[in-house]
Design an enzyme around this catalytic site. Structure first.
Site, short mmCIF file in Angstrom:
data_model
loop_
_atom_site.label_atom_id
_atom_site.label_comp_id
_atom_site.label_asym_id
_atom_site.label_seq_id
_atom_site.Cartn_x
_atom_site.Cartn_y
_atom_site.Cartn_z
N CYS A 79 13.58 11.28 -9.33
CA CYS A 79 12.89 10.00 -9.49
C CYS A 79 12.97 9.42 -10.90
CB CYS A 79 11.40 10.15 -9.16
SG CYS A 79 11.00 11.38 -7.94
N GLU A 129 1.02 -12.91 -4.14
CA GLU A 129 0.00 -13.74 -3.47
C GLU A 129 0.43 -14.09 -2.04
OE1 GLU A 129 -0.66 -17.78 -4.86
OE2 GLU A 129 1.32 -17.82 -5.78
#
Ligand code: NDP
Length: 451
Positions: free
Chosen positions: A48, A441
């Site tokens: 990772c 949003e």
């Protein structure tokens, strides 16, 4: 005084093993741990963390180009592979020493060597025999290359992190996390990149819309995605390149062929047969919900159990094990609604059910989708499109799944995952005020179901 040298002996110094060792030692247990490579394990040393550095590096290519539309004059940026590898290695060295410090500070005794279980209460490390009341196996997994003619000419992600030079042409095999991420890294850094997958769409198991969208986006960025294709053989050419012959007889030449066709649990030479620890089809150690094997005092966590091969899952399992066994707090690792991200370009992030999983489990499913060009890219000629998708149980209104392809989707979905874990409904999303202008949003402004 215990009859054993330690209360806990941990084999494997990756995310799961180190977390368990530290937490158990924090509860006052006498803990020892051994690691045969470097403390930090796959995630920190060859997974990772270095991968994310390379993803950042690759993305700059696009950023330099996009910056021109914002008035920046970026004169022919050049890329130095060796500097990236050097800086990445320095940071990995630093993280490796932090892991060792954390263990030392917790009071664990640190061994460096291969651990083999001798009896249910003893382990051998480099000729020394150490006894322990409990043993935890957290040895992780390793990449695997399927057997094929010329497989010795292929590399895996292990070697990709240390290549002496950036390949001009690369073929990446597989359609999962690692293949898609590395195809994006090589392509971004300038290698001519082919992604070869045996199935009909990359990222099997992810939501179908997400898979289709990502395949289209990475294709637009220059990765040649070959679906329903397998490699029969790899030969070395006179120039030292790799000539690949596909099942349909076509050929392709590249400087490197990288296999990312899954990982197998590291259970070899662990002594599991000697003490009859039960393993599954791919050698994974079988454990119950407390990470306990078929032997009462031997446990296993992380990739070696082949449940969900993600670092945060291994640390959760290691932490729950230590709390339960040494902290008088019974905790079971919860494998539901685990969010994850594929650090492709653009990123994919997901939590909860895909649309097809939801349709199998619920009778009335609503889906909401939004696809758009992000505000940041609207001044540029970058045609990358973002896709966001919500899966709702039409009866309870609960949000069952959230999926996204687009910039920073991992950062966005982490917050959405909290809402989903907390049982949020679509109306909870709807009455949440958006942060404007942002991409995130969109998750609280989708009003019309598409199905
Ligand atoms: P995955 O299981 O994700 O993908 C393996 C891919 O290889 C699949 O596309 C599979 O095809 C294909 N494959 C398997 N066997 C063969 C074969 N014999 N020939 C051709 N193709 C084959 O494994 P990865 O190696 O990508 O990653 C291992 C695990 O590590 C992941 O599952 C994930 O849990 C974890 N990981 C997580 C990351 C993250 O969180 N960002 C990053 C990297 C890894 P098919 O779909 O048809 O089975």
């Amino acid at each position: 005084m215990s009859e054993y040298d330690y209360d806990l002996f941990v084999i494997g110094g990756g995310s799961g093993g180190v977390r368990a060792a530290r937490i158990a030692a924090g509860y006052g247990a006498r803990v020892a741990i051994t690691e045969e490579h470097r403390y930090g394990g796959t995630c920190v040393i060859r997974g990772c963390v270095p991968k994310k550095f390379m993803v950042y590096a690759a993305h700059f290519a696009e950023d330099f180009h996009d910056a021109e539309s914002y008035g920046w004059n970026v004169e022919s940026p050049t890329f130095d592979w060796n500097l990236l590898i050097k800086n990445k290695d320095n940071e990995i060295d630093r993280l490796n020493s932090i892991y060792i410090k954390l263990l030392e500070n917790a009071g664990a005794t640190i061994f460096n060597g291969h651990g083999t279980v001798l009896t249910p209460n003893s382990v051998q490390v480099d000729g020394d025999t150490i006894t322990a009341d409990k043993i935890l196996i957290a040895t992780g997994g390793s990449p695997f290359i399927p057997s094929l003619s010329g497989s010795e000419h292929a590399i895996t992600s292990n070697e990709a992190f240390y290549l002496e030079e950036l390949p001009e042409r690369v073929i990446v095999v597989g359609g999962g996390y690692i293949a898609v991420e590395f195809a994006g890294i090589f392509n971004g850094l300038g290698s001519k990149t082919e992604l070869v997958y045996r199935g009909d769409q990359i990222l099997r198991g992810f939501d179908q819309d997400i898979r289709d969208h990502l395949a289209e986006e990475i294709g637009k960025k220059g990765i040649q995605v070959l679906l329903n294709q397998t490699i029969e053989s790899i030969e070395l050419t006179a120039e030292g390149a790799r000539k690949v012959t596909y099942a349909n007889g076509e050929t392709s030449v590249a400087d490197q062929v990288m296999y990312a066709t899954g990982r197998i649990p590291n259970t070899e030479n662990l002594g599991l047969d000697t003490i009859n620890i039960e393993t599954g089809a791919t050698g994974e150690i079988l454990v119950d919900q407390y990470s306990r094997t078929n032997l009462d005092n031997i446990y296993a966590v992380g990739d070696v159990t082949d449940k969900i091969a993600l670092t945060p899952v291994a640390t959760m399992e290691g932490h729950c094990f230590a709390d339960t066994q040494f902290g008088n707090t019974e905790r079971i690792a919860d494998h539901r609604e685990v969010p994850s991200a594929v650090f492709s370009q653009p990123q994919v992030a997901t939590v909860g059910l895909t649309e097809s999983e939801a349709r199998e489990k619920f009778t009335h499913i609503e889906t909401y989708k939004s696809e758009f060009c992000s505000l940041k890219l609207s001044l540029t000629d970058n045609t990358e499109r973002t896709l966001m998708k919500l899966i709702i149980d039409g009866e309870s209104e609960r949000v069952l799944g959230a999926h996204m392809v687009g910039a920073e989707s991992a950062e966005i979905l982490q917050g959405i995952a909290i809402a989903i874990r907390a049982g949020a409904t679509k109306s909870d999303f709807d009455r949440t005020v958006g942060i404007h202008p942002s991409t995130a949003e969109e998750f609280v402004t989708m009003r019309t179901p598409v199905s």
